[in-house]
Scaffold this active site. Structure first.
Site, PDB file in Angstrom:
ATOM      1  CE  LYS A   1      -4.277  -1.943   1.499  1.00 36.16           C
ATOM      2  NZ  LYS A   1      -5.574  -1.744   2.104  1.00 36.16           N
TER       3      LYS A   1
ATOM      4  CE  LYS B   1     -13.569  -3.941   1.892  1.00 34.17           C
ATOM      5  NZ  LYS B   1     -12.342  -3.690   2.655  1.00 34.17           N
TER       6      LYS B   1
ATOM      7  CE  LYS C   1      -6.352  -8.364  -1.218  1.00 38.38           C
ATOM      8  NZ  LYS C   1      -6.933  -8.043   0.088  1.00 38.38           N
TER       9      LYS C   1
HETATM   10  P1  ATP Z   1      -8.957  -2.859   0.764  1.00 40.42           P
HETATM   11  O1  ATP Z   1      -8.928  -2.987  -0.721  1.00 40.42           O
HETATM   12  O2  ATP Z   1      -9.784  -1.692   1.245  1.00 40.42           O
HETATM   13  O3  ATP Z   1      -7.623  -2.943   1.438  1.00 40.42           O
HETATM   14  P2  ATP Z   1      -9.816  -5.614   0.906  1.00 40.42           P
HETATM   15  O4  ATP Z   1     -10.778  -5.842  -0.195  1.00 40.42           O
HETATM   16  O5  ATP Z   1      -8.452  -6.175   0.752  1.00 40.42           O
HETATM   17  O6  ATP Z   1      -9.776  -4.090   1.301  1.00 40.42           O
HETATM   18  P3  ATP Z   1     -10.168  -6.104   3.734  1.00 40.42           P
HETATM   19  O7  ATP Z   1     -11.165  -5.271   4.457  1.00 40.42           O
HETATM   20  O8  ATP Z   1      -8.738  -5.740   3.882  1.00 40.42           O
HETATM   21  O9  ATP Z   1     -10.529  -6.187   2.190  1.00 40.42           O
HETATM   22  O10 ATP Z   1     -10.354  -7.635   4.107  1.00 40.42           O
HETATM   23  C1  ATP Z   1     -11.409  -8.171   4.860  1.00 40.42           C
HETATM   24  C2  ATP Z   1     -11.327  -9.663   4.834  1.00 40.42           C
HETATM   25  O11 ATP Z   1     -11.526 -10.154   3.502  1.00 40.42           O
HETATM   26  C3  ATP Z   1      -9.981 -10.233   5.284  1.00 40.42           C
HETATM   27  O12 ATP Z   1     -10.207 -11.423   6.001  1.00 40.42           O
HETATM   28  C4  ATP Z   1      -9.275 -10.511   3.999  1.00 40.42           C
HETATM   29  O13 ATP Z   1      -8.296 -11.517   4.119  1.00 40.42           O
HETATM   30  C5  ATP Z   1     -10.428 -10.976   3.130  1.00 40.42           C
HETATM   31  N1  ATP Z   1     -10.145 -10.738   1.720  1.00 40.42           N
HETATM   32  C6  ATP Z   1      -9.999  -9.543   1.110  1.00 40.42           C
HETATM   33  N2  ATP Z   1      -9.754  -9.692  -0.183  1.00 40.42           N
HETATM   34  C7  ATP Z   1      -9.723 -11.021  -0.420  1.00 40.42           C
HETATM   35  C8  ATP Z   1      -9.491 -11.817  -1.574  1.00 40.42           C
HETATM   36  N3  ATP Z   1      -9.245 -11.263  -2.735  1.00 40.42           N
HETATM   37  N4  ATP Z   1      -9.551 -13.165  -1.448  1.00 40.42           N
HETATM   38  C9  ATP Z   1      -9.810 -13.735  -0.256  1.00 40.42           C
HETATM   39  N5  ATP Z   1     -10.023 -13.043   0.874  1.00 40.42           N
HETATM   40  C10 ATP Z   1      -9.986 -11.697   0.805  1.00 40.42           C
END
Ligand code: ATP
Ligand code: LTN
Length: 339
Positions: free
Chosen positions: A118, A204, A201
């Protein structure tokens, strides 16, 4: 093991209300949360304090916080079984986070791959200190509840290791205070990749149009995104670690995580079929998952006062546990108790 409630070990996890929740969040986190809620004493929190490590529009953050809580319930988290709450409603999270920040070596924080990823996208001068200290706040979330198990996608495993190391450091210096938590990753779906860029990955906060299927996406749009997913120029439909085949592997993984079928069964099912068939099958099972979730979500958002009452009850249950742990940690560290 922690203090157990109802004879059940404890689970804690959270998702940041930093955008629209994706099928990555569902398959990596929410689906497991639902599966464990009968066997564990579960605490699921909307981690708004983590979301502000990136700039958020205030009104949007408020709305996404409620929306995320409603999505937890719409995904199958039952407020009668699990405690659902908002992180910032419990000041103990920020207070313990500061105490842990003071114990967290910069060397450990600098090694976190999420921070490096990040921070790498921003100019060095403008990186918020919260992004670096993020894992200490996550450790506070977990340690306040003496959680035994933390169900997350595999991108969070390093933060779990950090939490265990920090808890051990505290316990060693001040006496047994915190439970050491274990990580729990789903068998399939621990890392869903971007549909447009299957080597990154799914996230969101990614801005590109065809990157992620959001849980609240219009169903036609969700289907379209899957039909457009990047694949490769080969034909064979099988699981593979090969980076060039990451797109097909990702579609198969989504299919596996939703249907709970075995990889050999899935490969046999798609033998002799084309990528169009695979995409249609994945789109069908994603849409079948989203449809009831969205129906429940819409009901919840229209039910006056229900969501707020769930969050109020959650807050009370969470606060009682968090405050007791905070007090113990403050006492161990040597803070003068107010008279
Ligand atoms: P951001 O993009 O805002 O950093 P994010 O989409 O990575 O957010 P988080 O809020 O960081 O989501 O993650 C919440 C949960 O969802 C965590 O347990 C994380 O491991 C899981 N998660 C997020 N993205 C994935 C993915 N692509 N595959 C599997 N698990 C995910
Ligand atoms: N850092 C996590 C979200 C998170 C979390 C937690 C997960 C914050 N606090 C406590 C499990 C337990 C992420 O997914 N980015």
């Amino acid at each position: 093991m922690s203090e157990v409630s109802n004879g059940k070990p404890r689970v804690l996890s959270g998702i940041q209300p930093s955008g629209n929740l994706t099928i990555g969040n569902y398959l990596g986190a929410l689906k497991q949360w639902v599966e464990v809620q009968r066997d564990y004493d579960c605490f699921y929190c909307v981690v708004d304090l983590h979301a502000i490590t990136a700039a958020q529009d205030p009104e949007e953050l408020r709305q996404k916080t409620r929306e995320s809580a409603a999505i937890y319930i719409a995904s199958g988290i039952d407020p009668e079984l699990s405690t659902i709450f908002v992180q910032s409603h419990i000041p103990a999270h920020s207070e313990l986070a500061w105490m842990l920040t003071c114990m967290a070596p910069l060397g450990w924080l600098n090694r976190m791959t999420q921070f490096k990823d990040k921070a790498g996208k921003q100019a060095q001068e403008s990186i918020g200190a919260g992004l670096l200290n993020y894992p200490s706040l996550m450790a506070a979330d977990i340690l306040l509840y003496h959680a035994d198990l933390v169900p997350v996608g595999d991108d969070q495993n390093q933060h779990l290791e950090f939490t265990r190391d920090l808890a051990q450091r505290f316990n060693h210096r001040y006496g047994e205070t915190f439970t050491l938590p274990s990580v729990m990753n789903p068998q399939a779906g621990a890392r869903i990749m971007g549909l447009d860029r299957p080597t990154a990955k799914m996230s969101k906060s990614d801005e590109s149009e065809h990157h992620a299927v959001y849980l609240l996406d219009d169903l036609t749009r969700a289907r379209k995104k899957i039909m457009r997913a990047v694949t490769d120029s080969q034909r064979e439909i099988r699981f593979s670690d090969d980076a060039e085949r990451a797109g097909v592997n990702n579609l198969l993984t989504i299919y596996q995580a939703i249907t709970n079928k075995r990889p050999d069964e899935i490969e046999a099912h798609f033998a002799g079929k084309g990528y169009g068939d695979l995409k249609r099958a994945v789109a069908d099972c994603v849409v079948d998952t989203l449809e009831p979730l969205q129906a429940r979500y819409n009901e919840l958002m229209n039910e006056d006062g229900y969501l707020d009452s769930v969050l109020k009850i959650g807050r009370e249950k969470a606060a009682a546990i968090a405050e007791a742990t905070l007090k113990l940690a403050q006492d161990r560290m040597g803070f003068l108790a107010p008279s």
